[in-house]
Design a protein around this motif. Sequence first.
Motif, PDB file in Angstrom:
ATOM      1  N   GLY A  38       6.207  11.099   2.585  1.00  0.00           N
ATOM      2  CA  GLY A  38       5.594  10.706   1.044  1.00  0.00           C
ATOM      3  C   GLY A  38       6.917   9.946   0.573  1.00  0.00           C
ATOM      4  N   GLN A  39       7.532  10.743   0.492  1.00  0.00           N
ATOM      5  CA  GLN A  39       9.714  10.242   0.646  1.00  0.00           C
ATOM      6  C   GLN A  39       9.542   9.393   0.249  1.00  0.00           C
ATOM      7  OE1 GLN A  39      11.570  12.489  -1.786  1.00  0.00           O
ATOM      8  NE2 GLN A  39      12.791  10.870  -1.323  1.00  0.00           N
ATOM      9  N   THR A  40       9.399   9.017   1.501  1.00  0.00           N
ATOM     10  CA  THR A  40       9.399   7.239   2.467  1.00  0.00           C
ATOM     11  C   THR A  40       8.905   6.717   1.623  1.00  0.00           C
ATOM     12  OG1 THR A  40       8.855   7.613   4.532  1.00  0.00           O
ATOM     13  CG2 THR A  40      10.974   8.004   4.480  1.00  0.00           C
ATOM     14  N   LYS A  41       7.613   6.758   1.050  1.00  0.00           N
ATOM     15  CA  LYS A  41       6.356   5.867   0.438  1.00  0.00           C
ATOM     16  C   LYS A  41       7.302   5.510  -0.976  1.00  0.00           C
ATOM     17  CE  LYS A  41       3.265   3.618   2.353  1.00  0.00           C
ATOM     18  NZ  LYS A  41       3.245   2.227   2.613  1.00  0.00           N
ATOM     19  N   ILE A  74       0.427  -1.278   0.076  1.00  0.00           N
ATOM     20  CA  ILE A  74       0.066  -0.416  -0.043  1.00  0.00           C
ATOM     21  C   ILE A  74       0.724   1.584  -0.413  1.00  0.00           C
ATOM     22  CG2 ILE A  74      -1.755   1.449   1.269  1.00  0.00           C
ATOM     23  CD1 ILE A  74      -2.136  -1.777   0.162  1.00  0.00           C
ATOM     24  N   SER A  75       0.278   2.127  -0.967  1.00  0.00           N
ATOM     25  CA  SER A  75       1.190   3.093  -0.828  1.00  0.00           C
ATOM     26  C   SER A  75       0.238   4.887  -0.903  1.00  0.00           C
ATOM     27  CB  SER A  75       2.115   3.419  -1.893  1.00  0.00           C
ATOM     28  OG  SER A  75       2.921   4.725  -2.401  1.00  0.00           O
ATOM     29  N   THR A  76       0.647   5.714  -1.312  1.00  0.00           N
ATOM     30  CA  THR A  76      -0.416   7.040  -1.401  1.00  0.00           C
ATOM     31  C   THR A  76       0.089   8.061  -1.826  1.00  0.00           C
ATOM     32  OG1 THR A  76      -0.158   8.791   0.692  1.00  0.00           O
ATOM     33  CG2 THR A  76       2.299   8.031   0.203  1.00  0.00           C
ATOM     34  N   ASP A  77      -1.075   9.390  -2.066  1.00  0.00           N
ATOM     35  CA  ASP A  77      -1.072   9.791  -2.673  1.00  0.00           C
ATOM     36  C   ASP A  77       0.205  11.054  -2.809  1.00  0.00           C
ATOM     37  OD1 ASP A  77      -2.172  10.501  -0.733  1.00  0.00           O
ATOM     38  OD2 ASP A  77      -3.636  11.609  -1.346  1.00  0.00           O
ATOM     39  N   PHE A  78       0.904  11.089  -1.468  1.00  0.00           N
ATOM     40  CA  PHE A  78       1.037  11.969  -0.725  1.00  0.00           C
ATOM     41  C   PHE A  78       3.042  11.421  -1.911  1.00  0.00           C
ATOM     42  CE2 PHE A  78       0.087  14.176   2.638  1.00  0.00           C
ATOM     43  CZ  PHE A  78      -0.641  13.752   3.224  1.00  0.00           C
ATOM     44  N   VAL A  79       3.486  10.607  -2.589  1.00  0.00           N
ATOM     45  CA  VAL A  79       4.006  10.553  -3.430  1.00  0.00           C
ATOM     46  C   VAL A  79       4.367  11.974  -4.574  1.00  0.00           C
ATOM     47  CG1 VAL A  79       4.590   8.124  -2.884  1.00  0.00           C
ATOM     48  CG2 VAL A  79       3.487   9.263  -5.255  1.00  0.00           C
ATOM     49  N   PHE A  80       2.833  12.819  -4.588  1.00  0.00           N
ATOM     50  CA  PHE A  80       2.755  13.097  -5.954  1.00  0.00           C
ATOM     51  C   PHE A  80       2.708  15.322  -5.315  1.00  0.00           C
ATOM     52  CE2 PHE A  80       0.126   9.915  -7.602  1.00  0.00           C
ATOM     53  CZ  PHE A  80       0.907   9.909  -8.760  1.00  0.00           C
ATOM     54  N   ALA A 133       6.492  11.205  -9.978  1.00  0.00           N
ATOM     55  CA  ALA A 133       6.471  11.421  -8.037  1.00  0.00           C
ATOM     56  C   ALA A 133       7.324  12.162  -8.111  1.00  0.00           C
ATOM     57  CB  ALA A 133       6.974   9.877  -7.695  1.00  0.00           C
ATOM     58  N   ASN A 134       7.003  13.258  -6.816  1.00  0.00           N
ATOM     59  CA  ASN A 134       7.802  14.546  -6.920  1.00  0.00           C
ATOM     60  C   ASN A 134       7.168  14.733  -4.922  1.00  0.00           C
ATOM     61  OD1 ASN A 134       8.722  15.917  -6.232  1.00  0.00           O
ATOM     62  ND2 ASN A 134       8.078  17.548  -8.045  1.00  0.00           N
TER      63      ASN A 134
END
Length: 285
Positions: free
Chosen positions: A127-130, A100-106, A120-121
Amino acid sequence: MVILVTGSTGQLGQSLQYIAHQYPEIDFLFCPSSELDITNLEQCRAAFSKYKPQYCINTAAYTAVDKAEIEPQKAHLINAIGAKNLAEVCKEFNTVLLHISTDFVFDGNKKSPYTEEDLANSTGVYGQTKMEGEIAIQQTWEKHFIIRTSWVYSQFGNNFMKTMLRLASERDSLSVVNDQIGTPTNAVDLATVLIKIILTDNQQPTADNFGIYNYSNEGQCSWYEFAQKIFEINNIRINLQPIPTSGFPTPAKRPKFSVLDKRKIKEVFGINIQDWITSLKEHQG
């Protein structure tokens, strides 16, 4: 079929336990972090050696977004190293990994829903660690499904819906941010989708299906509109005020827009996705 679930005391882990009885053909092994620490490679290897799961659902994560800014090593250990450990052990035992990952990678600067191909930014440690966890899995083991989701809530664990209901019992008025746009996701809906992916893969395995997928409920709203709907459905009268992000500063920067495009998961797995308001009405705290 044996499915090992890590982090089983979190809200997604509990949601999987909630629906497990619907799948008598599946032997679920629910492992809380106190029993299976994904940051410990040998502990992971011992669990897989004992249970030999065909699938592993990794719901273990460091999700305290603001706290991650002052505990970057701990967030990295769980979200990146832990994910890599599971990928390595899944490779050893030929186990398919669902992560499971997250919208926080954006970064949230886009004006239209994010697809799986968008860059992804992340703007924060969480978000960075995910994102690092996603990359580690991709580089380690090809048999994986990475599911990016957003604004997860349920009757279990700690989440926005339960926080709003608690605060409404303590206060007469509340202010909630109205300029961050995303989509609430009910954890039980997400859990059901994870099982659907597993059943589809088990019946018709194809390497072409592995990779990253977006999943949330349908529609979009601000946190303020989400809170508004929570109170409306629960017949709670409260003075609710919309405020800009600048009026509620937090250690971690949130994406202003993080709606996810879900065409890929619908097409590949034939999934019908419920509107977030309908789902919220069905799943109350």
